[in-house]
Design a protein around this motif. Structure first.
Motif, short mmCIF file in Angstrom:
data_model
loop_
_atom_site.label_atom_id
_atom_site.label_comp_id
_atom_site.label_asym_id
_atom_site.label_seq_id
_atom_site.Cartn_x
_atom_site.Cartn_y
_atom_site.Cartn_z
N GLY A 180 14.13 -31.03 32.76
CA GLY A 180 14.35 -32.46 32.60
C GLY A 180 15.76 -32.87 32.91
O GLY A 180 16.01 -33.91 33.54
N ILE A 181 16.74 -32.06 32.47
CA ILE A 181 18.15 -32.36 32.73
C ILE A 181 18.45 -32.32 34.23
O ILE A 181 19.10 -33.21 34.78
N ILE A 182 17.94 -31.29 34.90
CA ILE A 182 18.18 -31.16 36.34
C ILE A 182 17.51 -32.30 37.10
O ILE A 182 18.09 -32.87 38.03
N GLN A 183 16.30 -32.64 36.69
CA GLN A 183 15.58 -33.74 37.35
C GLN A 183 16.32 -35.06 37.15
O GLN A 183 16.47 -35.85 38.09
N LEU A 184 16.81 -35.29 35.93
CA LEU A 184 17.52 -36.53 35.64
C LEU A 184 18.85 -36.60 36.39
O LEU A 184 19.26 -37.67 36.86
N SER A 185 19.53 -35.46 36.53
CA SER A 185 20.83 -35.44 37.21
C SER A 185 20.70 -35.72 38.70
O SER A 185 21.67 -36.12 39.35
N SER A 186 19.51 -35.50 39.25
CA SER A 186 19.32 -35.70 40.69
C SER A 186 19.02 -37.17 41.03
O SER A 186 18.94 -37.53 42.19
N LYS A 187 18.84 -37.99 39.99
CA LYS A 187 18.54 -39.40 40.22
C LYS A 187 19.76 -40.26 39.91
O LYS A 187 20.55 -39.93 39.02
N SER A 188 19.91 -41.35 40.62
CA SER A 188 20.99 -42.29 40.31
C SER A 188 20.64 -43.03 39.02
O SER A 188 19.48 -43.36 38.77
N LYS A 189 21.67 -43.29 38.18
CA LYS A 189 21.44 -43.93 36.90
C LYS A 189 21.18 -45.43 37.08
O LYS A 189 21.91 -46.12 37.79
N LEU A 190 20.14 -45.90 36.40
CA LEU A 190 19.84 -47.33 36.39
C LEU A 190 20.70 -48.03 35.34
O LEU A 190 21.07 -47.42 34.32
N PHE A 191 20.99 -49.30 35.58
CA PHE A 191 21.80 -50.06 34.62
C PHE A 191 21.09 -50.10 33.25
O PHE A 191 21.73 -50.02 32.20
#
Length: 524
Positions: free
Chosen positions: A232-243
């Motif tokens: 989950g951490i790796i998957q989340l880190s690969s996405k740009s953060k939404l506001f």
């Protein structure tokens, strides 16, 4: 004189608890057919339907008459833990459960048990997330995992895994539909369930008792949770953060901070979670500095290690050196986790600083470990010591203080240094058979220093001869043929022929052995 029902309940309190746990896990209040059986059993107890009974002490079994719409006889065996009823139901029926309830009620409140049983089902049916906020997520997830926090130690790993399985199924209903929100929700879920489960996991997995099947199952479950957390951490880190996720990320930092610092035990897992978050997800200098500021004000005993980790990650080596110099060397497992990370990151100077300070405390910590963990610990420690400036003499002394559980690691240590005579002596002491020694190691040692290995192989050959069967004689001859090859290569023909003749003279009456030795053509 007939034994009273109170006496029977007292004698078999443990077995009755097991019956109750089985009923609790098998009959879910959310399943109408199952709930009806429990309702009927409770009704039979309230109506005093359990009448005449007979206890057979030799068989440790209880036969009871249940008078309801139809009279039935139910039997409980406390020896085999199997029930039987004249209603011929294939599985547990209301009559059998009523007898268990009746016994349980002699010393416990059946009403309380039934209330808790109903609540476990009610919680699962009420779960919803009314709004998308961190607090709403945590509120729903806390209610979802609540049964794990209320778990009694008596329910053991079986009960834990049962509830964990139900929670895993229910989690799907709470998960967001949008793909971009799923990894973030998954992290919230895994950190929530780990925190609630942590006291139970620590109590079960930190103890040095036998490594039973239930403990193995819990270890597998924990490793799966950590793997999913990492994914989950790796998957989340690969996405740009939404506001819209800013508030969720801020709360996630609080969750990982409290999980790492406030929980106790199983430090390597807590460190792994913290490390993943700050090497994969929050890697900006400002984010590292923010967490360091929080850690500066922390009084938790593990705070220095997390500070040292962030100093290393952010390249602040002066502060790191100061932290290492003030470390508590008795906190061996915590600092070993950090040393392993430094080794993985190829910061060998850090490994050296840590191991130099931990060296005086390793022997005493080793003795506190469960026997099953000592072999891997010895290997892991020596790999770290090899990267530091600890002398070989010190490493040798440490191995000798460990005992037989570290024989594999010590054997590798001796073998790598060509100390074949000591290696062979260690193998002779700690291995039940030559078959238990790595064949490639034995072959190499025989080629490098046959004189050192001959006593080991000789002792094994004599052991096989004493078994007095032809198959063992053949195995002994195979060993002698390996020794013969080495003796021929070393030019020790006279010694070898004298050795074989001496063995023959020692066992002249073993005709089958003489035949196998003759077939083997052992003389040079």
């Amino acid at each position: 004189m007939q034994m009273t029902i109170e006496r029977i309940a007292n004698l078999h309190e443990h077995e009755i608890e097991e019956f109750m746990n089985h009923i609790k896990h098998t009959f879910q209040p959310s399943v109408p057919q199952k709930a009806e059986i429990i309702r009927k059993a409770a009704s039979l107890v309230r109506m005093n339907a359990i009448g005449a009974y007979r206890y057979t002490e030799s068989e440790q079994s209880l036969m009871a008459n249940i008078s309801g719409t139809e009279s039935e006889f139910a039997r409980l065996s406390f020896q085999t833990m199997e029930p039987y009823c004249t209603c011929l139901n294939d599985s547990w029926c209301a009559h059998q459960i009523a007898v268990v309830f009746h016994l349980y009620s002699q010393f416990h409140s059946l009403s309380d048990w039934l209330h808790n049983w109903r609540q476990s089902g009610a919680v699962q049916t009420q779960l919803t997330i009314s709004e998308r906020t961190p607090d709403a997520w945590l509120s729903a997830l806390s209610m979802l995992v609540k049964p794990l926090g209320e778990l009694s130690p008596k329910e053991g790993p079986t009960g834990f895994l049962h509830y964990a399985s139900i929670i895993e199924q229910q989690k799907t209903r709470l998960s967001p539909f949008e793909w971009e929100w799923k990894p973030l929700f998954s992290l919230y879920y895994h950190l929530t369930i780990l925190r609630v489960a942590w006291p139970f996991l620590t109590g079960e997995l930190s103890s040095n008792d036998s490594y039973h099947y239930g403990k193995w199952q819990l270890t597998i479950w924990l490793n799966e949770q950590m793997s999913e957390l990492k994914a989950g951490i790796i998957q989340l880190s690969s996405k740009s953060k939404l506001f819209e996720t800013d508030a969720f990320h801020a709360k996630l930092k609080d969750l990982i901070h409290s999980f790492a610092l406030e929980e106790e035990g199983l430090f390597s897992k807590r460190f792994e979670a913290f490390r993943l978050v700050y090497t994969e997800l929050y890697t900006e200098e400002t984010e590292l500095a923010e967490e360091l500021d929080r850690l500066q004000n922390e009084s938790a005993k593990d705070a220095p290690l997390f500070r040292a980790f962030l100093y290393l990650t952010s390249g602040r080596f002066d502060e790191l050196d100061h932290e290492l110099n003030s470390l508590d060397p008795t906190a061996v497992p915590q600092w070993l986790a950090f040393a392993l990370y430094a080794k993985e990151d190829e910061d060998f100077d850090i490994v050296q600083s840590i191991m130099q300070q931990l060296l005086p405390h390793l022997g005493s910590y080793y003795q506190q470990l469960a026997s099953r963990n000592r072999s891997s610990f010895a290997e892991e420690i020596d790999q770290l010591l090899a990267l530091s400036s600890v002398s070989e003499e010190q490493r040798d002394q440490l191995f000798q203080s460990y005992g037989p559980e570290a024989s594999r690691a010590y054997g590798n240590f001796l073998f790598e240094r060509g100390r074949y005579d000591e290696w062979a002596a260690l193998m002779h002491l700690t291995r039940g058979s030559v078959d238990m020694i790595d064949g490639s190691l034995l072959k190499t040692a025989l080629a490098e220093d046959s004189r050192a290995v001959f006593p080991l192989m000789h002792a094994e050959a004599l052991k096989l001869v004493k078994e007095k069967n032809r198959d063992s004689y053949r195995r002994a001859v195979r060993l002698w043929k390996q020794m013969k090859t080495a003796a021929k290569r070393d030019g020790r023909t006279e010694f070898w022929n004298r050795y074989i003749n001496t063995v023959r003279q020692q066992f002249p009456r073993l005709r089958a052995l003489m035949e196998e030795m003759e077939k083997g053509n052992l003389l040079l």
